[in-house]
Design a protein around this motif. Structure first.
Motif, short mmCIF file in Angstrom:
data_model
loop_
_atom_site.label_atom_id
_atom_site.label_comp_id
_atom_site.label_asym_id
_atom_site.label_seq_id
_atom_site.Cartn_x
_atom_site.Cartn_y
_atom_site.Cartn_z
N PRO A 164 39.34 43.75 39.65
CA PRO A 164 40.44 44.31 40.45
C PRO A 164 41.33 43.28 41.11
N ASP A 165 40.84 42.08 41.35
CA ASP A 165 41.62 41.06 42.06
C ASP A 165 42.00 39.89 41.16
N LEU A 166 41.94 40.07 39.86
CA LEU A 166 42.17 38.95 38.95
C LEU A 166 43.62 38.49 38.93
N ILE A 167 44.57 39.42 38.94
CA ILE A 167 45.99 39.07 38.80
C ILE A 167 46.53 38.59 40.13
N LYS A 168 47.02 37.35 40.14
CA LYS A 168 47.53 36.75 41.38
C LYS A 168 49.05 36.74 41.46
#
Length: 283
Positions: A164-168
């Motif tokens: 869920p938090d991979l894309i920065k």
């Protein structure tokens, strides 16, 4: 949230409009300092669920980008866009270039689910080639920009692949972000069966805690109107999200990505602007 049909009536020609870009794969020249380091990496069982990987020739670590090409959700191949991935890679990124399933084989949301799965796999394999998966961004052109923004803004897709938090950070080039109603064949074919059409639209998912986004559009684009970029940018800013947009005078739909090629790079600073955004936000 409805307004003029986005492509009205040019959506039917979106795949054709993108096709001249594929010629740049054979015309050359290619950017030095990067190369394809892996091909046909599987992220699913379908033959379309494969990706290639590009990396700088110097040792890393480097931020990771996943690049989604366009084609109206019913056309396109990674074999035709290596030049664009290599241009990004030569500027200091490990770049994944995936295919994804297309209409009529699938309809929404399958191609967006593929984008999420490809992004999760890119994080795994990039590490072997000098990529830092903790610094990962997504970028796309046209329908590919729609994919990139959907997986960056709608939490459900990356949650479904356990990241869920991979894309920065995320960037979109000439993307469709607000195109209700589905009043032409391409949008009806891709999205017409969706029980809730608003869930197909990136503008539905603007949120203050979204990754920073960058949006670029040509003012002469008659395939996907620049209004889509200005609307998404305004909606993101209205909710306190991090967004920046740039309009490029005189560029049309294909021009925006064609400027990634050395043949057309002097027309506009699109590649420089996109890569500066990612370097700033990914480190």
């Amino acid at each position: 949230m409805t307004r003029r049909g986005l492509f009205a009536p040019a959506l039917g020609f979106l795949a054709a409009a993108c096709s001249p870009l594929s010629l740049l794969n054979s015309l050359g020249p290619r950017d030095p300092g990067a190369r394809r380091v892996a091909r046909d990496i599987a992220y699913g069982q379908d033959p379309r669920q494969r990706m290639d990987l590009y990396a700088p020739t110097a040792p890393g670590p480097y931020p990771v980008l996943v690049f989604f090409y366009g084609g109206g959700w019913d056309a396109g191949s990674r074999a035709l866009y290596g030049w664009a991935a290599q241009a990004l890679s030569a500027r200091g990124f490990v770049v994944a270039l995936p295919d994804y399933r297309l209409v009529p084989q699938v309809v929404f949301p399958a191609f967006i689910e593929d984008a999420a799965a490809a992004t999760a796999m890119a994080a795994k394999v990039a590490l072997r080639h000098g990529g830092d998966p903790d610094r990962l961004g997504v970028v796309g052109h046209s329908a590919g920009a729609h994919l990139a923004m959907m997986i960056a803004l709608d939490r459900r897709y990356m949650q479904a692949v356990g990241r869920p938090d991979l894309i920065k950070a995320a960037a979109g080039l000439a993307g469709p972000y607000d195109f209700l109603p589905f009043d032409v064949a391409a949008s009806r074919n891709a999205f017409g069966r969706a029980p809730d059409p608003t869930l197909t639209q990136p503008v539905t998912f603007v949120r203050p805690d979204a990754p920073p986004i960058w949006l670029g559009h040509g003012t002469a684009d008659v395939v996907v109107h620049a209004e889509d970029t200005t609307i998404l940018d305004a909606r993101m800013k209205a909710v306190g999200g991090r967004s920046e947009a740039k309009l490029y005078p005189g560029l049309d739909h294909a021009d925006l990505l064609a400027t990634f090629s050395p043949l057309f790079r002097k027309k506009a600073t699109v590649l420089t602007d996109v890569t500066a955004f990612f370097h700033h936000n990914l480190g």
